[in-house]
Design a protein around this motif. Structure first.
Motif, PDB file in Angstrom:
ATOM      1  N   LEU A  39     -40.543   7.227   5.308  1.00  0.00           N
ATOM      2  CA  LEU A  39     -40.594   7.136   6.770  1.00  0.00           C
ATOM      3  C   LEU A  39     -40.228   5.719   7.223  1.00  0.00           C
ATOM      4  N   ALA A  40     -40.692   4.734   6.485  1.00  0.00           N
ATOM      5  CA  ALA A  40     -40.341   3.340   6.791  1.00  0.00           C
ATOM      6  C   ALA A  40     -38.837   3.129   6.653  1.00  0.00           C
ATOM      7  N   TYR A  75     -45.829  -2.092   7.787  1.00  0.00           N
ATOM      8  CA  TYR A  75     -46.929  -1.332   8.400  1.00  0.00           C
ATOM      9  C   TYR A  75     -46.765   0.169   8.169  1.00  0.00           C
ATOM     10  N   VAL A  76     -45.558   0.666   8.418  1.00  0.00           N
ATOM     11  CA  VAL A  76     -45.295   2.105   8.247  1.00  0.00           C
ATOM     12  C   VAL A  76     -45.397   2.486   6.768  1.00  0.00           C
ATOM     13  N   GLN A 107     -33.525   1.158  11.080  1.00  0.00           N
ATOM     14  CA  GLN A 107     -32.594   0.774  12.148  1.00  0.00           C
ATOM     15  C   GLN A 107     -33.325   0.562  13.470  1.00  0.00           C
ATOM     16  N   ALA A 108     -34.296   1.412  13.768  1.00  0.00           N
ATOM     17  CA  ALA A 108     -35.087   1.250  14.992  1.00  0.00           C
ATOM     18  C   ALA A 108     -35.879  -0.053  14.948  1.00  0.00           C
ATOM     19  N   PHE A 109     -36.397  -0.401  13.780  1.00  0.00           N
ATOM     20  CA  PHE A 109     -37.144  -1.646  13.637  1.00  0.00           C
ATOM     21  C   PHE A 109     -36.221  -2.852  13.834  1.00  0.00           C
ATOM     22  N   ASN A 110     -34.993  -2.761  13.360  1.00  0.00           N
ATOM     23  CA  ASN A 110     -34.018  -3.839  13.570  1.00  0.00           C
ATOM     24  C   ASN A 110     -33.684  -3.996  15.047  1.00  0.00           C
ATOM     25  N   THR A 111     -33.719  -2.890  15.779  1.00  0.00           N
ATOM     26  CA  THR A 111     -33.449  -2.919  17.214  1.00  0.00           C
ATOM     27  C   THR A 111     -34.496  -3.751  17.942  1.00  0.00           C
TER      28      THR A 111
END
Length: 152
Positions: A31-32, A22-23, A37-41
């Motif tokens: 940016l993606a 999406y990003v 790491q935040a997406f993995n969270t």
């Protein structure tokens, strides 16, 4: 006294891949990559909040916290992304008929399943209180009332 059984997660949605895609499409590739790491969270929070087995007494309080954290994360995601474009399926098994599975691509469905599980955990905690003394009975009643409020 009886506890409500929990819904069990059938499979884990791929939050990180969907958010990264999406990003990348709506913003840019760097940016993606920077937010990978935040997406993995998000995947980790979903795994913690959506059990694939019924809770145990020692694990119940941690599971309540995990559900609340994931619910807050869902709210943040819904505020920042067009979730309908993510194309994520949320699969849950019925609490009373575990052979019945339903998958929806709507975060509202995910929220309802989480709230149901939170009510199930509260009722589970209520039956595990020491009901031989007044304080245990009061705590058990309080937990059952909270569970009923979530189901209402």
């Amino acid at each position: 006294m009886l506890a409500i059984p929990s819904k069990l997660a059938d499979k884990q949605p791929e939050w990180s891949a969907a958010l990264k895609h999406y990003v990348k499409i709506n913003y840019n590739k760097s940016l993606a990559h920077a937010h990978a790491q935040a997406f993995n969270t998000v995947d980790a929070h979903r795994r913690d909040a959506a059990p694939q087995a019924q809770p145990t007494v020692p694990r119940a309080p941690a599971l309540v916290g995990a559900i609340r954290r994931y619910e807050h994360l869902l709210a943040a995601i819904e505020g920042r992304f067009d979730v309908s474009q993510l194309q994520i399926g949320f699969a849950w098994r019925d609490a009373f008929k575990p052979y019945v599975k339903q998958t929806e691509a709507d975060t509202s469905f995910e929220r309802v399943a989480l709230r149901f599980n939170l009510a199930a955990l509260l009722s589970f905690s209520a039956i595990n209180q020491n009901r031989n003394d007044a304080d245990g009975i009061r705590e058990s009643a309080r937990l059952f009332q909270q569970a009923a409020g979530l189901l209402r």
